[in-house]
Scaffold this motif. Sequence first.
Motif, mmCIF file in Angstrom:
data_model
loop_
_atom_site.group_PDB
_atom_site.id
_atom_site.type_symbol
_atom_site.label_atom_id
_atom_site.label_comp_id
_atom_site.label_asym_id
_atom_site.label_seq_id
_atom_site.Cartn_x
_atom_site.Cartn_y
_atom_site.Cartn_z
ATOM 1 N N TYR A 1 10.912 5.813 13.947
ATOM 2 C CA TYR A 1 10.555 4.409 13.618
ATOM 3 C C TYR A 1 10.996 3.189 14.631
ATOM 4 O O TYR A 1 10.973 2.034 14.411
ATOM 5 N N ARG A 2 12.191 3.718 15.560
ATOM 6 C CA ARG A 2 12.723 2.802 16.114
ATOM 7 C C ARG A 2 12.480 2.743 17.700
ATOM 8 O O ARG A 2 11.846 3.871 18.314
ATOM 9 N N ASP A 3 12.475 1.708 18.474
ATOM 10 C CA ASP A 3 11.877 1.094 19.799
ATOM 11 C C ASP A 3 13.369 1.574 20.707
ATOM 12 O O ASP A 3 14.539 1.357 20.395
ATOM 13 N N GLN A 4 13.186 2.712 21.386
ATOM 14 C CA GLN A 4 14.465 3.081 21.952
ATOM 15 C C GLN A 4 14.982 2.132 22.906
ATOM 16 O O GLN A 4 16.279 2.026 23.236
ATOM 17 N N GLY A 5 14.107 1.253 23.534
ATOM 18 C CA GLY A 5 14.721 0.161 24.397
ATOM 19 C C GLY A 5 15.635 -0.929 23.786
ATOM 20 O O GLY A 5 16.432 -1.461 24.376
ATOM 21 N N THR A 6 15.370 -1.244 22.567
ATOM 22 C CA THR A 6 15.861 -2.218 21.862
ATOM 23 C C THR A 6 16.731 -2.013 20.686
ATOM 24 O O THR A 6 17.521 -2.758 20.067
ATOM 25 N N GLY A 7 16.310 -0.899 19.973
ATOM 26 C CA GLY A 7 16.713 -0.435 18.788
ATOM 27 C C GLY A 7 16.447 -0.853 17.356
ATOM 28 O O GLY A 7 16.682 -0.679 16.384
ATOM 29 N N ILE A 8 15.405 -1.938 17.521
ATOM 30 C CA ILE A 8 14.422 -2.649 16.408
ATOM 31 C C ILE A 8 13.520 -1.659 16.271
ATOM 32 O O ILE A 8 13.031 -0.499 16.762
ATOM 33 N N TYR A 9 12.767 -1.915 15.162
ATOM 34 C CA TYR A 9 11.496 -1.103 14.603
ATOM 35 C C TYR A 9 10.615 -1.152 15.788
ATOM 36 O O TYR A 9 10.347 -2.016 16.603
ATOM 37 N N ASN A 10 9.745 -0.098 15.551
ATOM 38 C CA ASN A 10 8.530 -0.001 16.611
ATOM 39 C C ASN A 10 7.218 -0.117 15.968
ATOM 40 O O ASN A 10 7.202 -0.611 14.754
ATOM 41 N N ARG A 11 6.232 -0.080 16.608
ATOM 42 C CA ARG A 11 4.783 -0.444 16.369
ATOM 43 C C ARG A 11 4.250 0.408 15.072
ATOM 44 O O ARG A 11 3.684 -0.045 14.064
ATOM 45 N N LEU A 12 4.775 1.775 15.030
ATOM 46 C CA LEU A 12 4.260 2.780 14.102
ATOM 47 C C LEU A 12 4.758 2.201 12.753
ATOM 48 O O LEU A 12 4.256 2.208 11.605
ATOM 49 N N TYR A 13 6.278 1.853 12.642
ATOM 50 C CA TYR A 13 6.783 1.258 11.409
ATOM 51 C C TYR A 13 6.217 -0.028 10.885
ATOM 52 O O TYR A 13 5.943 -0.244 9.782
#
Length: 417
Positions: A260-272
């Motif tokens: 659920y996390r965006d690897q580049g920023t650490g915030i949530y990603n599109r899936l979540y």
Amino acid sequence: MEDKNCGILIDYLHNMVEDGDRCQPDLGRLDGQYQKLGEEVQALQVFLKEMKDYSAALSKGRLSQDAPSYDNQLCTNLRELDQNLKQLIWQAKQVVQGDYSQQVSYPGELCEAFSTMTQRLEEREQLLKREVKEAQERAEIVAGYNELLMELTRKRHEWILVIDRENKETMYCNKRIEAENSDAKFCQECKKRLSFQKQLQDWQDEEKDGKVWEMEEESGKAYRITTFPIVWKSRRAYAHIVLDITIEKENSRRLKAKAYRDQGTGIYNRLYFVECMNRLLEEPQETVLCYMDLDGLKYVNDHYGHLEGDEYIRSFVAAVKTQFREQDIFARIGGDEFCALLPLCPAEVAHQKMETGLEQFLENHKKEYPASFSYGIVEIGAGGELKSMEKLLEEADAAMYECKRRNKLKYHQHIRA
């Protein structure tokens, strides 16, 4: 005279045949020369009685009866029969003791039947011995398997419990410490380790194929339980196989969080973000959707490289997320596209948060190229109109482009956003 003596002897013989035991002739009536013949007939009467008594004893199986003397030639065959029967009985006793080598040498149907019977008994005993040996070998194998199985179940990490369906007695537990004074109705080891022991004992479910369910303790330990009905020692019971899945759950949560996390920023990603939007649309509540686009990312990537572009993105995220609460959802849904869901937040407050975030972003930016982001805000669940996620993103995107037009005039006049 001759007719008289012959008549007396004939009557004697006749009475002797019909009632020999009570026949007592008066030999004194015979004339002198017939006296000797009368004595011979009287001796014959004794031999006949011995033969009759001897044959009667043999016919009833009384072989202990004394045999007549060898002077009685009438009993010769009976004496031979007596000896043969005694020999046959002795051999039969030997056969009973397991000596099947006994063979009857004298001819006759009885002896042939005896020999056949002895042969069949020997064959039957050999067959039974083989069957007993095979049964013993199978029993030893089964006992070995059972012992191995019991040892394996004791070594397993799972708890295996069998609980009587009627009186709730714990009939078997592979974690039980066997002791001479252990209480068969209560498994202290499992009660100490499993906080939901009572729930296992009170289980009632008629599903024949069983059920797989999970339980989590307050301590955070998680278990997967497989429960199914069985018959144990002729009693109806439930078998519970309890597996500690705490590590599995933790790994799953970590993997899920990573997914659920965006690897580049650490915030949530599109899936979540998509999952949150779907849940929100199923159970609408007043929420603000903030759609953000990082201005000038392509320009930074083309002129300063992607590493600098990544730093530009992280700087934007660090500035904007300071405006969000713990319950807010901040996600990266594309390369330079971001969304935030702010539940129970008025639209004007959301606008203020975006403006404050932009000010913070500009204040933190120390690079030679300009920095800004554009945003569009849409209210969800307000006014009673239920819209799809695509429609909401479309409206937010349109509002964002209006903001981008203003930012381009204000911050990026010399570059293409």
